[in-house]
Design a protein around this motif. Sequence first.
Motif, PDB file in Angstrom:
ATOM      1  N   THR A   1      -4.420   3.252  -0.782  1.00  0.00           N
ATOM      2  CA  THR A   1      -4.509   1.869  -1.224  1.00  0.00           C
ATOM      3  C   THR A   1      -4.146   1.794  -2.704  1.00  0.00           C
ATOM      4  O   THR A   1      -4.527   2.660  -3.493  1.00  0.00           O
TER       5      THR A   1
ATOM      6  N   GLY B   1      -8.904  -0.690   2.718  1.00  0.00           N
ATOM      7  CA  GLY B   1      -9.156   0.590   2.066  1.00  0.00           C
ATOM      8  C   GLY B   1     -10.636   0.875   1.900  1.00  0.00           C
ATOM      9  O   GLY B   1     -11.341   0.144   1.191  1.00  0.00           O
TER      10      GLY B   1
ATOM     11  N   GLN C   1     -11.095   2.226  -1.767  1.00  0.00           N
ATOM     12  CA  GLN C   1     -10.959   1.076  -2.659  1.00  0.00           C
ATOM     13  C   GLN C   1     -12.209   0.204  -2.608  1.00  0.00           C
ATOM     14  O   GLN C   1     -12.696  -0.274  -3.641  1.00  0.00           O
TER      15      GLN C   1
ATOM     16  N   THR D   1      -6.420  -5.335  -6.357  1.00  0.00           N
ATOM     17  CA  THR D   1      -5.817  -4.713  -5.181  1.00  0.00           C
ATOM     18  C   THR D   1      -5.286  -5.813  -4.269  1.00  0.00           C
ATOM     19  O   THR D   1      -5.802  -6.938  -4.285  1.00  0.00           O
TER      20      THR D   1
ATOM     21  N   ASP E   1      -6.065  -7.557   2.464  1.00  0.00           N
ATOM     22  CA  ASP E   1      -5.768  -7.029   3.799  1.00  0.00           C
ATOM     23  C   ASP E   1      -4.908  -7.989   4.614  1.00  0.00           C
ATOM     24  O   ASP E   1      -4.205  -7.560   5.532  1.00  0.00           O
TER      25      ASP E   1
ATOM     26  N   GLU F   1       0.852  -1.185   0.000  1.00  0.00           N
ATOM     27  CA  GLU F   1       0.000   0.000   0.000  1.00  0.00           C
ATOM     28  C   GLU F   1       0.886   1.231   0.000  1.00  0.00           C
ATOM     29  O   GLU F   1       2.112   1.141   0.113  1.00  0.00           O
TER      30      GLU F   1
END
Length: 295
Positions: free
Chosen positions: A202, A223, A226, A213, A216, A197
């Motif tokens: 993000t 995000g 995001q 993306t 986590d 990140e």
Amino acid sequence: MNTEEHLLLVVSAAGGEAGSSGGRLIDADPGQPHLSVLDVAATRGDGIFETISLGAGHPQAVELHLDRFERSARMLDLPAPDRALWRDAVLTIAARLAAHDEAWVKIVLTRGIEGHPDPTGWAYGTVSPAFRRERTEGIDVVLLDRGLRSDVAATSPWLLAGAKTLSYAINRAAAREAQRRGADDVVFVSSDGLLLEGPTATLVLRTGDRLRTPPDALGILPGTTQADLFTAAHLWGLEAVVEPLTPADLAEADAAWLVSSVRHAAPIRSVDGVARAIDAPLTAAMNGFLRARRS
């Protein structure tokens, strides 16, 4: 200071057991001192925060931000925030800044004064700066090693990877290093070679018809911006995908952005000095969608 554009609420009884009540909001002058020099926010950076974008008086992704606020509190063993009280603080400031197209409110919860049981809390709101250049011309980024493996959240939870804390010295140092290298921002890379990140944003890539993306679980902050963009991906004929990414994925992507609550979607125009294409139509669509959100 224009007090119409700078607002402060002190949040009394800012934390407590889940479902607790009795807290209140106190208007305060943002131009005056309020924080004790003994508060661990100042002495240890021991606290959490969220920054919530306001569009013409409407808080954006407020529930996602409050979810993350509660998550960070759990990770730091802070008292559970009184969600209704903090929501009221956000809505109160949002209503007072409704004349402005773009503004933001920051909510902060700290462990309080060293040795005392009560936490400290406040909400501060103001008008957003102009980000037209970043949103249209794009930003230059550098890749920096974060010095942690991608599994750090699982192996070393005490490092608080993925919590939104007040301990921002490393993020600020990374931003200064980017400036020394002639760039605007940073994308962190794990020590085992995965993209993570930015210090305050993000990472999102477009590869063909997929928006991508990192997950986590790699120890990054979930995000909120995001998440909203991914709910809208179908509007642009795109599939939203959460998966591990590498610097090679960034180099090969058709477009890339750093997305955040206040700056919104900033397209990446170069990585480590290597120019890359900007998807201007999709960037405009993303930012139009984000500015138009009403919750």
